[in-house]
Design a protein around this motif. Sequence first.
Motif, PDB file in Angstrom:
ATOM      1  N   ASP A 137       0.885  -1.177  -0.053  1.00  0.00           N
ATOM      2  CA  ASP A 137      -0.190  -0.060  -0.144  1.00  0.00           C
ATOM      3  C   ASP A 137       0.993   1.314  -0.045  1.00  0.00           C
ATOM      4  O   ASP A 137       0.408   2.321   0.023  1.00  0.00           O
ATOM      5  CB  ASP A 137      -0.931  -0.183   1.429  1.00  0.00           C
ATOM      6  CG  ASP A 137      -0.133   0.049   2.518  1.00  0.00           C
ATOM      7  OD1 ASP A 137       0.933  -0.569   2.798  1.00  0.00           O
ATOM      8  OD2 ASP A 137      -0.524   0.906   3.590  1.00  0.00           O
ATOM      9  N   ASP A 159      -9.377  -7.624  -7.134  1.00  0.00           N
ATOM     10  CA  ASP A 159      -8.543  -6.979  -8.225  1.00  0.00           C
ATOM     11  C   ASP A 159      -7.210  -7.438  -8.537  1.00  0.00           C
ATOM     12  O   ASP A 159      -6.767  -7.243 -10.054  1.00  0.00           O
ATOM     13  CB  ASP A 159      -8.486  -5.397  -7.474  1.00  0.00           C
ATOM     14  CG  ASP A 159      -9.922  -4.379  -7.752  1.00  0.00           C
ATOM     15  OD1 ASP A 159     -10.870  -5.262  -8.414  1.00  0.00           O
ATOM     16  OD2 ASP A 159     -10.106  -3.555  -7.225  1.00  0.00           O
ATOM     17  N   GLU A 187      -9.476   7.705  -2.098  1.00  0.00           N
ATOM     18  CA  GLU A 187      -9.861   7.867  -3.579  1.00  0.00           C
ATOM     19  C   GLU A 187      -8.457   7.272  -4.165  1.00  0.00           C
ATOM     20  O   GLU A 187      -7.323   7.324  -3.597  1.00  0.00           O
ATOM     21  CB  GLU A 187      -9.453   9.386  -4.120  1.00  0.00           C
ATOM     22  CG  GLU A 187     -10.700  10.216  -3.590  1.00  0.00           C
ATOM     23  CD  GLU A 187     -10.473  11.774  -4.227  1.00  0.00           C
ATOM     24  OE1 GLU A 187      -9.643  12.074  -4.998  1.00  0.00           O
ATOM     25  OE2 GLU A 187     -11.467  12.661  -3.994  1.00  0.00           O
ATOM     26  N   LEU A 188      -8.818   6.572  -5.504  1.00  0.00           N
ATOM     27  CA  LEU A 188      -7.756   5.841  -6.211  1.00  0.00           C
ATOM     28  C   LEU A 188      -6.773   7.075  -6.769  1.00  0.00           C
ATOM     29  O   LEU A 188      -7.316   7.982  -7.238  1.00  0.00           O
ATOM     30  CB  LEU A 188      -8.395   5.261  -7.353  1.00  0.00           C
ATOM     31  CG  LEU A 188      -9.102   3.844  -6.667  1.00  0.00           C
ATOM     32  CD1 LEU A 188      -9.840   3.248  -7.906  1.00  0.00           C
ATOM     33  CD2 LEU A 188      -8.445   2.835  -6.045  1.00  0.00           C
ATOM     34  N   ARG A 211      -8.279  -2.348  -5.416  1.00  0.00           N
ATOM     35  CA  ARG A 211      -9.302  -2.056  -3.841  1.00  0.00           C
ATOM     36  C   ARG A 211      -9.000  -3.177  -2.945  1.00  0.00           C
ATOM     37  O   ARG A 211      -8.888  -3.168  -1.853  1.00  0.00           O
ATOM     38  CB  ARG A 211     -10.619  -1.985  -4.357  1.00  0.00           C
ATOM     39  CG  ARG A 211     -10.803  -0.472  -4.667  1.00  0.00           C
ATOM     40  CD  ARG A 211     -10.497   0.448  -3.577  1.00  0.00           C
ATOM     41  NE  ARG A 211     -11.068   1.882  -4.107  1.00  0.00           N
ATOM     42  CZ  ARG A 211     -11.023   2.862  -3.389  1.00  0.00           C
ATOM     43  NH1 ARG A 211     -10.275   2.945  -2.527  1.00  0.00           N
ATOM     44  NH2 ARG A 211     -11.487   3.939  -3.733  1.00  0.00           N
ATOM     45  N   VAL A 239      -3.391  -0.822  -9.863  1.00  0.00           N
ATOM     46  CA  VAL A 239      -3.957  -0.258  -8.494  1.00  0.00           C
ATOM     47  C   VAL A 239      -5.147  -1.267  -8.388  1.00  0.00           C
ATOM     48  O   VAL A 239      -5.907  -1.629  -9.229  1.00  0.00           O
ATOM     49  CB  VAL A 239      -4.591   1.245  -8.741  1.00  0.00           C
ATOM     50  CG1 VAL A 239      -5.131   1.430  -7.182  1.00  0.00           C
ATOM     51  CG2 VAL A 239      -3.228   2.090  -8.917  1.00  0.00           C
ATOM     52  N   VAL A 254      -4.994  -0.092  -2.620  1.00  0.00           N
ATOM     53  CA  VAL A 254      -5.634   1.219  -1.961  1.00  0.00           C
ATOM     54  C   VAL A 254      -6.789   0.958  -1.638  1.00  0.00           C
ATOM     55  O   VAL A 254      -8.116   0.852  -2.137  1.00  0.00           O
ATOM     56  CB  VAL A 254      -5.595   2.274  -3.177  1.00  0.00           C
ATOM     57  CG1 VAL A 254      -6.183   3.753  -2.367  1.00  0.00           C
ATOM     58  CG2 VAL A 254      -4.314   2.791  -3.513  1.00  0.00           C
ATOM     59  N   ARG A 255      -6.861   0.240  -0.372  1.00  0.00           N
ATOM     60  CA  ARG A 255      -8.328   0.009   0.201  1.00  0.00           C
ATOM     61  C   ARG A 255      -9.177   1.042   0.697  1.00  0.00           C
ATOM     62  O   ARG A 255     -10.482   0.742   0.690  1.00  0.00           O
ATOM     63  CB  ARG A 255      -8.090  -0.961   1.472  1.00  0.00           C
ATOM     64  CG  ARG A 255      -7.458  -2.292   1.115  1.00  0.00           C
ATOM     65  CD  ARG A 255      -7.240  -3.170   2.158  1.00  0.00           C
ATOM     66  NE  ARG A 255      -6.790  -4.569   1.737  1.00  0.00           N
ATOM     67  CZ  ARG A 255      -7.505  -5.676   1.322  1.00  0.00           C
ATOM     68  NH1 ARG A 255      -8.778  -5.350   1.224  1.00  0.00           N
ATOM     69  NH2 ARG A 255      -7.130  -6.789   1.017  1.00  0.00           N
TER      70      ARG A 255
END
Length: 231
Positions: free
Chosen positions: A184, A221, A207-208, A217, A215, A203-204
């Motif tokens: 992360d 993914d 915003e992405l 979530r 990337v 990136v849990r």
Amino acid sequence: MIRVIVTDIEGTTSSISFVHEVLFPYAAEHMAAFVREHAGEAAVKSALEAVSAEAGLGPDDLDGQIDTLLGWIAEDRKATPLKALQGMIWAEGYRSGAYQGHVYDDAAEHLRRWHDRGLRLYVYSSGSEQAQRLLFGYSLDGDLTPLFSGYFDTRIGGKKETASYQAIVDALGMAPGEILFLSDIEAELIAAESAGLHTCWLVRDGELPETSRAVARDFADVERYLQTASR
């Protein structure tokens, strides 16, 4: 084709809050008593000697060593002797049932799938190897340690240093392009990419980021990225 997955822990397989709101406070609360009780044992003595060397303390300055360790916990310092001592303290907490290791459900599910599919799984975290084994061994999803082929910690180098990932490549005996690193932290991904590894940025929350790198979530993914990268 990707044959090996190396994963970070905090913010990747496990929540940051578990580490900072459960493990760190537990180590801080028990550090002084643990050090005083076990200072004569070989592993603890070796870690305390390393603390003294790094902090410029006398070898027998137990109070100074404890104060230094508590200060390092407060600032989340990635000091190898601190991580070793934390691992010893956390072992007592896990074994007593004070807590269980948090692992995201999607992470546990896909780690099992990847293992069953023949992918080799490793961990690379700033926490000690012992701490890594404990978190996965006493996880809410059961004992996940059989899924992993090995563990890397800061003894191999800092996680933002390209040389650390080159050392991991050498240790695994694989081509860099056969390895996927999950984290992360963007700086860690940059270091891994510099060593030729594939990367995926977890990136849990929030915003992405706008980035050209992969990337995710969650691990579902990551699975989609794996399918694309293996074509």
